[in-house]
Design a protein around this motif. Sequence first.
Motif, PDB file in Angstrom:
ATOM      1  N   LYS A   1       0.837  -1.203   0.000  1.00  0.00           N
ATOM      2  CA  LYS A   1       0.000   0.000   0.000  1.00  0.00           C
ATOM      3  C   LYS A   1       0.870   1.250   0.000  1.00  0.00           C
ATOM      4  CE  LYS A   1      -2.963  -1.960   3.242  1.00  0.00           C
ATOM      5  NZ  LYS A   1      -3.801  -1.781   4.404  1.00  0.00           N
ATOM      6  N   ILE A   2       1.538   1.482  -1.135  1.00  0.00           N
ATOM      7  CA  ILE A   2       2.384   2.662  -1.276  1.00  0.00           C
ATOM      8  C   ILE A   2       2.025   3.352  -2.586  1.00  0.00           C
ATOM      9  CG2 ILE A   2       4.731   3.546  -1.507  1.00  0.00           C
ATOM     10  CD1 ILE A   2       5.635   1.058   0.087  1.00  0.00           C
ATOM     11  N   THR A   3       1.756   4.636  -2.495  1.00  0.00           N
ATOM     12  CA  THR A   3       1.507   5.452  -3.672  1.00  0.00           C
ATOM     13  C   THR A   3       2.738   6.313  -3.882  1.00  0.00           C
ATOM     14  OG1 THR A   3      -0.852   5.530  -3.168  1.00  0.00           O
ATOM     15  CG2 THR A   3      -0.001   7.194  -4.698  1.00  0.00           C
ATOM     16  N   PHE A   4       3.401   6.121  -5.012  1.00  0.00           N
ATOM     17  CA  PHE A   4       4.576   6.922  -5.335  1.00  0.00           C
ATOM     18  C   PHE A   4       4.150   8.084  -6.217  1.00  0.00           C
ATOM     19  CE2 PHE A   4       6.555   2.840  -4.314  1.00  0.00           C
ATOM     20  CZ  PHE A   4       7.559   3.250  -3.457  1.00  0.00           C
ATOM     21  N   VAL A   5       4.661   9.271  -5.887  1.00  0.00           N
ATOM     22  CA  VAL A   5       4.299  10.486  -6.604  1.00  0.00           C
ATOM     23  C   VAL A   5       5.572  11.230  -6.982  1.00  0.00           C
ATOM     24  CG1 VAL A   5       3.075  12.689  -6.451  1.00  0.00           C
ATOM     25  CG2 VAL A   5       2.153  10.665  -5.292  1.00  0.00           C
ATOM     26  N   VAL A   6       5.689  11.564  -8.259  1.00  0.00           N
ATOM     27  CA  VAL A   6       6.793  12.411  -8.712  1.00  0.00           C
ATOM     28  C   VAL A   6       6.317  13.848  -8.606  1.00  0.00           C
ATOM     29  CG1 VAL A   6       8.328  13.007 -10.612  1.00  0.00           C
ATOM     30  CG2 VAL A   6       7.618  10.626 -10.296  1.00  0.00           C
ATOM     31  N   ALA A   7       6.934  14.597  -7.685  1.00  0.00           N
ATOM     32  CA  ALA A   7       6.532  15.985  -7.472  1.00  0.00           C
ATOM     33  C   ALA A   7       7.568  16.702  -6.629  1.00  0.00           C
ATOM     34  CB  ALA A   7       5.174  16.048  -6.766  1.00  0.00           C
ATOM     35  N   ASP A   8       7.573  18.004  -6.744  1.00  0.00           N
ATOM     36  CA  ASP A   8       8.348  18.863  -5.867  1.00  0.00           C
ATOM     37  C   ASP A   8       7.488  19.074  -4.625  1.00  0.00           C
ATOM     38  OD1 ASP A   8       9.529  20.962  -4.489  1.00  0.00           O
ATOM     39  OD2 ASP A   8       9.930  22.148  -6.287  1.00  0.00           O
ATOM     40  N   ALA A   9       7.900  18.520  -3.514  1.00  0.00           N
ATOM     41  CA  ALA A   9       7.093  18.558  -2.293  1.00  0.00           C
ATOM     42  C   ALA A   9       6.798  19.982  -1.828  1.00  0.00           C
ATOM     43  CB  ALA A   9       7.777  17.770  -1.180  1.00  0.00           C
ATOM     44  N   GLU A  10       7.651  20.924  -2.181  1.00  0.00           N
ATOM     45  CA  GLU A  10       7.388  22.319  -1.806  1.00  0.00           C
ATOM     46  C   GLU A  10       6.267  22.940  -2.622  1.00  0.00           C
ATOM     47  OE1 GLU A  10      10.838  24.910  -0.228  1.00  0.00           O
ATOM     48  OE2 GLU A  10      11.625  23.829  -1.965  1.00  0.00           O
TER      49      GLU A  10
END
Length: 123
Positions: A92-101
Amino acid sequence: MRYALNYKEVLRKNFSRCAHCYDKYANIQHLAAGELLKELPAEGIKNILEIGCGTGGYTLLLREKFEAAEIKAVDISGEMIAVARQKFGAAKITFVVADAEEMAIADRFDLVTSNAAFQWFEN
């Protein structure tokens, strides 16, 4: 202080270029992740946001400690995320490519955590 517009792009490219061999040289990050995990509560965590997941080393430890938790793991580098995804099956892991800021966060989390990522933030 605002960095030059290309700062985050340079950061993303550098991490992406090294994603395939990152784990081989991330000894300090692995040690820090283990120490950080010791400071987390033992229970009551159902939703986790991990900022700067990289290749998933800390994510793996979070998964082991909080087996039933939903984890959203974010990183600025798609290549780092690709390496991380290879380490996990249908967990149960959703990986997201994003700039967290810059990303919008609409979900609520019991734990927001990061191992060695905040030093790369502008603010």
